[in-house]
Write a protein that holds these residues in place. Structure first.
Motif, PDB file in Angstrom:
ATOM      1  N   ALA B  50      68.211  -6.204 -14.249  1.00  0.00           N
ATOM      2  CA  ALA B  50      67.183  -6.233 -15.293  1.00  0.00           C
ATOM      3  C   ALA B  50      65.868  -5.673 -14.783  1.00  0.00           C
ATOM      4  O   ALA B  50      64.990  -5.309 -15.559  1.00  0.00           O
ATOM      5  N   GLU B  51      65.719  -5.632 -13.462  1.00  0.00           N
ATOM      6  CA  GLU B  51      64.471  -5.175 -12.865  1.00  0.00           C
ATOM      7  C   GLU B  51      64.530  -3.720 -12.412  1.00  0.00           C
ATOM      8  O   GLU B  51      63.511  -3.098 -12.148  1.00  0.00           O
ATOM      9  N   TYR B  52      65.739  -3.186 -12.324  1.00  0.00           N
ATOM     10  CA  TYR B  52      65.907  -1.812 -11.814  1.00  0.00           C
ATOM     11  C   TYR B  52      65.098  -0.851 -12.680  1.00  0.00           C
ATOM     12  O   TYR B  52      65.193  -0.880 -13.897  1.00  0.00           O
ATOM     13  N   PRO B  53      64.275   0.003 -12.043  1.00  0.00           N
ATOM     14  CA  PRO B  53      63.414   0.893 -12.822  1.00  0.00           C
ATOM     15  C   PRO B  53      64.202   1.959 -13.579  1.00  0.00           C
ATOM     16  O   PRO B  53      65.299   2.349 -13.154  1.00  0.00           O
ATOM     17  N   ASP B  54      63.604   2.440 -14.669  1.00  0.00           N
ATOM     18  CA  ASP B  54      64.199   3.521 -15.448  1.00  0.00           C
ATOM     19  C   ASP B  54      63.761   4.838 -14.815  1.00  0.00           C
ATOM     20  O   ASP B  54      62.615   5.261 -14.976  1.00  0.00           O
ATOM     21  N   TYR B  71      68.847  -0.996  -4.615  1.00  0.00           N
ATOM     22  CA  TYR B  71      67.786  -1.811  -5.191  1.00  0.00           C
ATOM     23  C   TYR B  71      68.159  -3.284  -5.111  1.00  0.00           C
ATOM     24  O   TYR B  71      67.370  -4.128  -4.694  1.00  0.00           O
ATOM     25  N   ASP B  86      59.415  -3.445  -4.582  1.00  0.00           N
ATOM     26  CA  ASP B  86      58.770  -3.018  -5.829  1.00  0.00           C
ATOM     27  C   ASP B  86      57.410  -2.397  -5.554  1.00  0.00           C
ATOM     28  O   ASP B  86      57.017  -1.420  -6.174  1.00  0.00           O
ATOM     29  N   GLN B  90      56.466   1.573  -6.349  1.00  0.00           N
ATOM     30  CA  GLN B  90      55.645   1.621  -7.569  1.00  0.00           C
ATOM     31  C   GLN B  90      55.091   3.008  -7.848  1.00  0.00           C
ATOM     32  O   GLN B  90      55.135   3.481  -8.981  1.00  0.00           O
ATOM     33  N   VAL B  93      57.733   5.161  -9.367  1.00  0.00           N
ATOM     34  CA  VAL B  93      58.100   4.768 -10.727  1.00  0.00           C
ATOM     35  C   VAL B  93      57.035   5.254 -11.698  1.00  0.00           C
ATOM     36  O   VAL B  93      57.333   5.771 -12.778  1.00  0.00           O
TER      37      VAL B  93
END
Lengths: 380, 415
Positions: B50-54, B71, B86, B90, B93
């Motif tokens: 649910a936290e994995y970046p797009d 990840y 994260d 950042q 991302v």
């Protein structure tokens, strides 16, 4: 409780070594933050791991705004306002006219309590708008939330908004997934919000992971609009052309309450308490979080020597038609309530309705070459 | 003022020695930072999925290498001073991709990041540094400037010569993660050491918070002043926090040796002068660097370095030597030749405009410098620039005479 290893590590340095240099600063945080308060609060953290340095970073990085005194601190979650009371209470007091830690805030979203507001002269009042923010209980706020949380907020919001009907039936447009055509239309409607560029927001971490889980919802009539995951979890806006603020406020109250019911059913009501009212990211938006305003033509009144004083007495503020930090164009101003905390939604919109009505009458008098001295109001 | 730091760093010498003999840096720090809540996993409310970046629209080294599996493995890890994955990613991302160059898309918050997040950083390093395998290879450090030959360029073409690198102070977190106290300590350590420089290296420090308007104007005129970073690549990584606290510029009286304090790295060290005497620029560079190192060691500090990654800096692109040696050179004819890019590529050189990275060339004058940073020594890279620039000048001269030029064969990368 989420462990904040970084803050633990930081505690090895003394408060003196860590205290920010605020010698050139002019914001509410810089005024309120003493070394004693810093020392007392630096070891604390909210249950989700938000710390004092997180609260103040934006104020350290942005020494001061040339025209307005910025707040200089943000909340990362609901608990921030408790855990860091020693800093936030004086900030709130300074920002909200002496509001005390023991004061209670009145919430009144009963639109029927508004008197008048349906007869602002559309020759002068071009548009009317009421906005506020809402935070969803159980999630941390934009400066702090993770991608997972932000997506959770979006998901919940989409579900809630999708269940609205009648005048509130509408559609959600995720920022990352909209087509070019949809984007063009949203820009043309003045609905689209963009990635924050203001360092006041970016330094607080609110633009992280953009545009992930951000989006805009609006009703088919284009009179009720919700921003998801911009500066707050939700920004709710009711607007229309012309001067019927009464109708704008009715739709605002009805829509908000419908949305709130749905979130409550999902066990995620809005963040609210009886001291601070609605809890939002920026302390300046506590209480009602409400900005009710109009775009109004006041070319003569705005150049009158007493314009500023009239606004102050009416408890109103002016902005340019591009919103905060913009200039007015063609004598058209954005006039809205200055207060947020310590008076209700109805109180604040009433001030706008009454104040704008008076100012339009003043404008008409000035057009006829008459004096407005007899009309200057007492301090509200 | 030094008290907190001497408590923390009482064993820093031992840590340094551990690293030098190839011991695991992470292990070293875990043993010696007695206060560390090191390696304790963060408690997460949402699963990694649910936290994995797009990253679907992304084009940077981090996005190319961060699989959901990696990840998931790393997202709950934390370095001894609390830096997380994260935080490290950042910037990548938030900045999907640069139109012209593939950015790295992640940073290190401290020396330990390169160990704790090795599962991501090793493939990123491999991609960025031409296949360099940090698990098996060793990076050579060589600051013996005497080895450079043919290092005097034709000054009808080369207008100026410059060599820069970065150095980090071991024991203090890097710019993305450092606290105000740490940043101030970096400033104190460095400024204190620089005060010991003598001879042609004698100079003075200008703190960004305290410089006078006059000093500021002079530094701007000298092209020395660095400003608050505006690039989102840096700001999203947190490097501009608390600006301008503990930032400053030191330079020698002759204005040929310059150190930036607390910009993108703890220190950026620059040797430069007008004209084409790259050998002398590099000689001063090496001498100055070694002297600064000696001065900080006298006071119980050292630079971050290990034999697999060389000098440790904030951005993985600057590992190894952290060295960019370059010239401003007039190549109006060659730069219009369609083979220009290929020639540069084969010579392992890159071109930039005269304003530095992301600027355009003006009047046929280019900034030409080495592409590589890791896997070859400082001497090797500077020699590459010397040989390459001499070749480019020869090409320009040939084109002036109406003769044809040849694209040179590609030189070997990792020697």
């Amino acid at each position: 409780m989420t462990k904040n290893c970084h803050n633990d590590y930081k505690m090895k340095f003394t408060a003196d070594e860590e205290f920010p240099d605020l010698s050139l600063h002019n914001n509410h945080m810089a005024k309120a933050l003493t070394k004693e308060i810093y020392d007392k609060l630096r070891g604390k953290s909210t249950p989700s791991g938000f710390t004092l340095d997180d609260v103040i970073q934006t104020g350290v990085d942005n020494p001061g705004h040339p025209f307005i005194m910025t707040v200089g601190c943000v909340a990362g979650d609901e608990e921030t306002y408790e855990v860091f009371k020693d800093l936030l209470d004086p900030v709130i007091s300074d920002r909200h006219g002496g509001y005390k830690p023991t004061d209670k805030h009145k919430t009144d979203l009963n639109f029927e309590n508004l008197k008048g507001g349906d007869d602002l002269d559309p020759n002068y009042v071009l548009s009317s708008r009421v906005r506020t923010g809402r935070s969803i209980k159980g999630f941390t706020l934009p400066p702090h939330n993770s991608r997972g949380e932000r997506r959770g907020i979006e998901k919940l919001s989409i579900e809630a908004l999708a269940s609205l009907e009648g005048e509130f039936k509408g559609k959600y447009y995720p920022l990352g997934g909209m087509t070019d055509a949809e984007q063009e239309q949203l820009i043309a409607d003045h609905f689209l919000f963009d990635k924050p560029v203001s360092p006041l927001l970016t330094c607080a971490g609110m633009a992280r992971d953009w545009p992930d889980a951000r989006g805009i919802w609006h009703n088919d009539n284009k009179t009720f609009l919700v921003w998801v995951n911009e500066e707050d979890h939700l920004r709710v806006i009711s607007m229309q052309k012309g001067g019927n603020m009464k109708e704008v406020f009715r739709r605002f109250c009805v829509g908000l309450q419908k949305i709130e019911e749905i979130f409550k059913k999902h066990n995620h009501g809005f963040m609210w308490n009886e001291h601070l009212g609605y809890i939002l990211t920026c302390p300046s938006n506590l209480g009602t979080g409400l900005r009710g305003g109009v775009h109004v033509k006041l070319p003569k009144l705005s150049t009158h020597a007493k314009f500023e004083e009239i606004l102050t007495r009416l408890r109103l503020q002016k902005r340019g038609t591009g919103g905060v930090d913009t200039a007015s164009v063609g004598g058209v101003f954005d006039i809205s309530n200055a207060d947020r905390l310590g008076s209700s939604e109805v109180d604040q919109v009433q001030l706008v309705v009454d104040g704008v009505k008076l100012m339009v009458e003043m404008e008409k008098k000035l057009e006829k070459g008459e004096s407005i001295d007899g009309m200057i109001p007492a301090q509200k | 003022m030094a008290s907190s730091f001497s408590r923390i760093l009482s064993s820093k010498r031992n840590v340094g020695i551990l690293s030098l003999v190839g011991g695991s840096v992470a292990a070293g720090f875990l043993l010696h930072r007695e206060h560390a809540s090191a390696g304790e996993p963060l408690r997460r409310r949402y699963p990694a999925s649910a936290e994995y970046p797009d990253l679907r629209k992304h084009n940077n080294c981090m996005a190319s290498n961060l699989t959901p599996a990696i990840y998931s493995k790393l997202c709950d890890k934390v370095t001894p001073n609390g830096y997380t994955l994260d935080q490290a990613i950042q910037t990548g991302v938030d900045n999907p991709g640069h139109p012209f160059i593939k950015t790295v898309g992640m940073v290190a918050g401290d020396e330990e990041s390169y160990e704790v997040f090795a599962d991501l950083l090793d493939p990123v390093i491999k991609e960025r540094h031409n296949g360099y395998d940090a698990r098996t290879m060793k990076h050579p450090t060589d600051l013996d400037s005497g080895k450079i030959h043919s290092g005097q360029f034709d000054e009808r073409y080369v207008l100026s010569s410059r060599v820069r690198t970065g150095r980090s102070i071991r024991g203090l977190s890097l710019p993305p993660a450092c606290t105000r106290a740490e940043r101030r300590e970096v400033e104190r350590v460095v400024v204190d050491a620089l005060a010991g420089l003598k001879g042609d290296l004698t100079g003075r420090y200008y703190s960004l918070t305290q410089m006078t308007d006059k000093e500021q104007q002079q530094l701007i005129d000298d092209h020395f002043l660095f400003d608050k970073p505006v690039s989102p690549l840096l700001t999203c990584a947190g490097m501009a926090r608390d600006w301008p606290d503990a930032r400053g510029i030191w330079h020698n009286n002759e204005k040929t040796f310059l150190i930036w304090v607390n910009e993108e790295d703890h220190t950026r060290v620059i040797s430069m002068e007008k004209g084409g005497n790259m050998k002398r620029v590099f000689e001063r560079f090496c001498r100055g660097l070694k002297e600064v190192e000696r001065l900080i060691q006298e006071r119980g500090w050292e630079f971050m370095w290990n034999e697999r990654l060389g000098y440790i800096l904030t951005c993985p692109s600057n590992l190894g030597t952290g060295l960019r040696a370059g010239v401003h050179v007039k190549l109006p004819l060659l730069s219009k030749d369609p083979r220009f890019s290929k020639i540069l590529e084969n010579l392992r050189l890159q071109k930039r405009g005269t304003g530095g990275v992301d600027t355009a060339a003006v009047g046929g004058i280019f900034d030409i410098s080495n592409l590589d940073r890791l896997g070859q020594s400082e001497v090797q890279l500077v020699q590459t620039v010397v040989d390459g620039v001499n070749y480019l000048i020869e090409c320009e001269k040939k084109l002036e005479r109406g003769q044809d030029i040849k694209v040179p064969p590609p030189i070997k990368q990792i020697k």
